[in-house]
Design a protein around this motif. Structure first.
Motif, PDB file in Angstrom:
ATOM      1  N   UNK A 110       0.855  -1.191   0.000  1.00  0.00           N
ATOM      2  CA  UNK A 110       0.000   0.000   0.000  1.00  0.00           C
ATOM      3  C   UNK A 110       0.889   1.238   0.000  1.00  0.00           C
ATOM      4  N   UNK A 111       0.683   2.109  -0.990  1.00  0.00           N
ATOM      5  CA  UNK A 111       1.513   3.304  -1.128  1.00  0.00           C
ATOM      6  C   UNK A 111       1.098   4.374  -0.124  1.00  0.00           C
ATOM      7  N   UNK A 112       2.093   4.977   0.526  1.00  0.00           N
ATOM      8  CA  UNK A 112       1.876   6.077   1.469  1.00  0.00           C
ATOM      9  C   UNK A 112       2.768   7.235   1.037  1.00  0.00           C
ATOM     10  N   UNK A 113       2.170   8.388   0.786  1.00  0.00           N
ATOM     11  CA  UNK A 113       2.950   9.546   0.356  1.00  0.00           C
ATOM     12  C   UNK A 113       3.773  10.063   1.528  1.00  0.00           C
ATOM     13  N   UNK A 114       5.093  10.035   1.379  1.00  0.00           N
ATOM     14  CA  UNK A 114       5.995  10.460   2.450  1.00  0.00           C
ATOM     15  C   UNK A 114       7.038  11.424   1.886  1.00  0.00           C
ATOM     16  N   UNK A 115       6.608  12.627   1.488  1.00  0.00           N
ATOM     17  CA  UNK A 115       7.552  13.594   0.924  1.00  0.00           C
ATOM     18  C   UNK A 115       8.570  14.048   1.964  1.00  0.00           C
ATOM     19  N   UNK A 116       9.705  14.506   1.475  1.00  0.00           N
ATOM     20  CA  UNK A 116      10.776  14.987   2.353  1.00  0.00           C
ATOM     21  C   UNK A 116      12.121  14.770   1.685  1.00  0.00           C
ATOM     22  N   UNK A 117      12.450  13.508   1.443  1.00  0.00           N
ATOM     23  CA  UNK A 117      13.676  13.204   0.705  1.00  0.00           C
ATOM     24  C   UNK A 117      13.531  13.702  -0.737  1.00  0.00           C
ATOM     25  N   UNK A 118      12.368  13.494  -1.306  1.00  0.00           N
ATOM     26  CA  UNK A 118      11.957  14.080  -2.587  1.00  0.00           C
ATOM     27  C   UNK A 118      10.499  14.507  -2.452  1.00  0.00           C
ATOM     28  N   UNK A 119      10.016  15.237  -3.432  1.00  0.00           N
ATOM     29  CA  UNK A 119       8.635  15.724  -3.378  1.00  0.00           C
ATOM     30  C   UNK A 119       7.619  14.585  -3.488  1.00  0.00           C
ATOM     31  N   UNK A 120       7.882  13.605  -4.340  1.00  0.00           N
ATOM     32  CA  UNK A 120       6.885  12.585  -4.661  1.00  0.00           C
ATOM     33  C   UNK A 120       7.164  11.244  -3.976  1.00  0.00           C
ATOM     34  N   UNK A 121       8.057  11.245  -3.028  1.00  0.00           N
ATOM     35  CA  UNK A 121       8.490  10.020  -2.351  1.00  0.00           C
ATOM     36  C   UNK A 121       7.308   9.226  -1.785  1.00  0.00           C
ATOM     37  N   UNK A 122       7.351   7.915  -1.995  1.00  0.00           N
ATOM     38  CA  UNK A 122       6.357   7.008  -1.420  1.00  0.00           C
ATOM     39  C   UNK A 122       7.034   5.975  -0.537  1.00  0.00           C
ATOM     40  N   UNK A 123       6.392   5.613   0.547  1.00  0.00           N
ATOM     41  CA  UNK A 123       6.732   4.422   1.309  1.00  0.00           C
ATOM     42  C   UNK A 123       5.680   3.367   0.978  1.00  0.00           C
ATOM     43  N   UNK A 124       6.013   2.095   1.196  1.00  0.00           N
ATOM     44  CA  UNK A 124       5.089   1.012   0.849  1.00  0.00           C
ATOM     45  C   UNK A 124       4.903   0.095   2.052  1.00  0.00           C
ATOM     46  N   UNK A 125       3.654  -0.010   2.507  1.00  0.00           N
ATOM     47  CA  UNK A 125       3.323  -0.874   3.635  1.00  0.00           C
ATOM     48  C   UNK A 125       3.057  -2.270   3.091  1.00  0.00           C
ATOM     49  N   UNK A 126       3.766  -3.249   3.620  1.00  0.00           N
ATOM     50  CA  UNK A 126       3.657  -4.634   3.167  1.00  0.00           C
ATOM     51  C   UNK A 126       2.578  -5.364   3.961  1.00  0.00           C
ATOM     52  N   UNK A 127       1.636  -5.954   3.233  1.00  0.00           N
ATOM     53  CA  UNK A 127       0.603  -6.796   3.826  1.00  0.00           C
ATOM     54  C   UNK A 127       0.785  -8.218   3.313  1.00  0.00           C
ATOM     55  N   UNK A 128       0.769  -9.176   4.226  1.00  0.00           N
ATOM     56  CA  UNK A 128       0.919 -10.575   3.850  1.00  0.00           C
ATOM     57  C   UNK A 128      -0.400 -11.227   3.488  1.00  0.00           C
ATOM     58  N   UNK A 129      -0.392 -12.549   3.311  1.00  0.00           N
ATOM     59  CA  UNK A 129      -1.617 -13.269   2.915  1.00  0.00           C
ATOM     60  C   UNK A 129      -2.771 -13.098   3.893  1.00  0.00           C
ATOM     61  N   UNK A 130      -2.456 -12.868   5.190  1.00  0.00           N
ATOM     62  CA  UNK A 130      -3.498 -12.680   6.197  1.00  0.00           C
ATOM     63  C   UNK A 130      -3.940 -11.218   6.294  1.00  0.00           C
ATOM     64  N   UNK A 131      -3.394 -10.376   5.398  1.00  0.00           N
ATOM     65  CA  UNK A 131      -3.684  -8.943   5.331  1.00  0.00           C
ATOM     66  C   UNK A 131      -3.125  -8.152   6.509  1.00  0.00           C
ATOM     67  N   UNK A 132      -2.340  -8.814   7.361  1.00  0.00           N
ATOM     68  CA  UNK A 132      -1.712  -8.097   8.468  1.00  0.00           C
ATOM     69  C   UNK A 132      -0.496  -7.327   7.961  1.00  0.00           C
ATOM     70  N   UNK A 133      -0.206  -6.217   8.630  1.00  0.00           N
ATOM     71  CA  UNK A 133       0.974  -5.427   8.283  1.00  0.00           C
ATOM     72  C   UNK A 133       2.222  -6.206   8.688  1.00  0.00           C
ATOM     73  N   UNK A 134       3.118  -6.412   7.713  1.00  0.00           N
ATOM     74  CA  UNK A 134       4.339  -7.176   7.974  1.00  0.00           C
ATOM     75  C   UNK A 134       5.590  -6.309   7.965  1.00  0.00           C
ATOM     76  N   UNK A 135       5.495  -5.130   7.393  1.00  0.00           N
ATOM     77  CA  UNK A 135       6.655  -4.257   7.324  1.00  0.00           C
ATOM     78  C   UNK A 135       6.338  -3.033   6.490  1.00  0.00           C
TER      79      UNK A 135
END
Length: 451
Positions: free
Chosen positions: A103-128
């Motif tokens: 899941x893309x999360x807009x996290x500007x700072x290092x660059x204007x359009x920077x994205x972080x990505x939340x990893x969800x596993x098969x159980x849909x839980x946040x893994x990283x």
């Protein structure tokens, strides 16, 4: 589900391969994609998506070529002006890779359009969470790489981006940054090899300081960064050419001498001790180590003919791999073998290696009669230095080599590596060079630093 780290310690960066049930996603790959493909084979996984957190400033991406070679979707933050087809994603978009989702999360700072990505596993839980140049381990990405006019605004944005991640994610979420393991893309060195959101709450300045204090601390701490960064974003937006890791053409001793005499870049990859003991006059010593590509790229005149000297072909191949990571593709050739055999009968130059205790034992009152050349950055020099030392940062030395006096010159840095490059650059007739191959902490023990 497995998260594999692909370390590029010479640039201080990490790429990642996430795999589960035969499917893999790659995040922020380096240009030498053979490592990524081999790792996917080990996991018996097909790469379906290649994902970028941002357009990189410290290396040439392998994302475009990797996506083409394996037939994967190439995912790049929306808003980035790139010259090739890709899937542009924005905040809230989902990258669906079957058993894996990002899941893309807009996290500007290092660059204007920077994205972080939340990893969800098969159980849909946040893994990283893959944080690129946003939340790093105990620090954040620097905010001055897209232009001085944007730095303050991006620093405020970085503060809120890191807090957004901390607010949205559980404490146990693993944090997987791209930068922070020695990269100059990090505002300060990272702390630790792994971390979680919960740990970051007590160690990350964006989470422990108020906004104004964080902004002031980050801006005050920004130091010089490699000159080659100016080329990375341009290459990455245009689309890097396919990588070529083949060995350059062989060069004989007469050609080698001719290239040095013509003022071309001839770089000796041997260790600093071997170079000091004997080298071709006019060649440059860049020991092939973890710092090699950063400092060669920093000093290199972009586009100039570059010839390598190595003891064996493996050394040349390793240097070639390091150089293509920052877009230095066109090598003019390489010479391999014993340095005496490569000298074409000319007398080799050499200089002395010493330590800080040797400098102290010269017994000279205030070190009169010799020059101590400190090639650390200005911020390092301000923190602590030998009284009377001449400070010319290594990245400024080629432009200021005539500022180094003739006569007896002792050159040092923090550990010996930068000083070894500097010694090779100033080793010319009229100077007697001594390389201080020592840790700067020992200067105080030797009584060279005033308390």
């Amino acid at each position: 589900m497995d998260v594999s780290i692909i370390e590029t310690s010479s640039l201080g960066d990490r790429s990642y391969l996430v795999s589960h049930d035969g499917v893999a996603v790659v995040i922020d790959p380096q240009r030498d994609i053979d490592r990524v493909i081999a790792l996917a084979h080990q996991h018996t996984a097909t790469i379906t998506h290649v994902v970028e957190t941002h357009v990189h400033n410290d290396y040439v991406t392998g994302g475009l070529q990797l996506s083409r070679v394996v037939g994967a979707h190439y995912v790049v933050p929306a808003g980035e002006d790139v010259a090739y087809p890709r899937r542009a994603v924005s905040h809230g978009d989902i990258i669906d890779a079957g058993p894996l989702q990002l899941r893309a999360v807009h996290t500007p700072g290092h660059t204007h359009h920077h994205l972080s990505y939340v990893l969800h596993g098969p159980d849909n839980k946040v893994a990283g969470v893959f944080t690129g140049g946003s939340m790093l381990h105990g620090t954040t990405g620097r905010t001055d790489l897209v232009g001085a006019e944007h730095t303050r605004a991006l620093t405020h944005a970085q503060y809120h981006s890191v807090r957004r991640l901390a607010d949205e994610l559980p404490d146990g979420t693993q944090v997987y940054p791209t930068h922070g393991f020695g990269s100059f893309c990090s505002a300060t060195p990272a702390a630790g090899d792994s971390s979680t959101i919960g740990e970051q709450r007590s160690t990350n300045p964006a989470l422990t300081l108020d906004e104004q204090s964080y902004v002031r601390q980050l801006l005050d701490g920004l130091s010089a960064y490699p000159a080659y960064y100016a080329h990375m974003g341009v290459i990455n937006r245009a689309g890097p050419a396919p990588v070529d890791l083949s060995l350059p053409e062989p060069v004989d001793p007469d050609q080698l001498r001719g290239r040095i005499d013509a003022g071309e870049w001839v770089v000796d990859l041997r260790n600093r001790t071997a170079f000091a003991a004997g080298h071709l006059a006019g060649s440059m010593g860049f020991e092939l180590s973890n710092s090699f590509v950063t400092y060669l790229g920093w000093l290199y005149h972009w586009g100039a003919p570059l010839t390598l000297i190595g003891e064996h072909t493996d050394q040349i191949a390793d240097a070639r791999r390091e150089l293509v990571r920052i877009g230095i593709d066109d090598l003019a050739g390489a010479a391999v073998g014993d340095i005496r055999a490569l000298s074409s009968g000319a007398v080799l130059r050499s200089y002395r290696i010493a330590d800080f205790a040797d400098l102290a034992h010269t017994g000279l009152d205030g070190l009169d009669g010799l020059t101590v050349l400190d090639v650390r950055r200005a911020d390092e020099y301000r923190h602590s230095h030998i009284p009377g030392a001449l400070n010319i940062a290594l990245h400024d030395l080629l432009a200021r080599v005539d500022d180094v006096p003739r006569g007896d010159v002792w050159v040092h840095c923090a550990s010996g590596y930068r000083a070894s490059i500097a010694a090779s650059l100033i080793d010319r007739p009229g100077r007697t060079v001594t390389l201080i191959d020592d840790d700067f902490d020992n200067a105080a023990e030797a009584g060279l630093i005033e308390s």
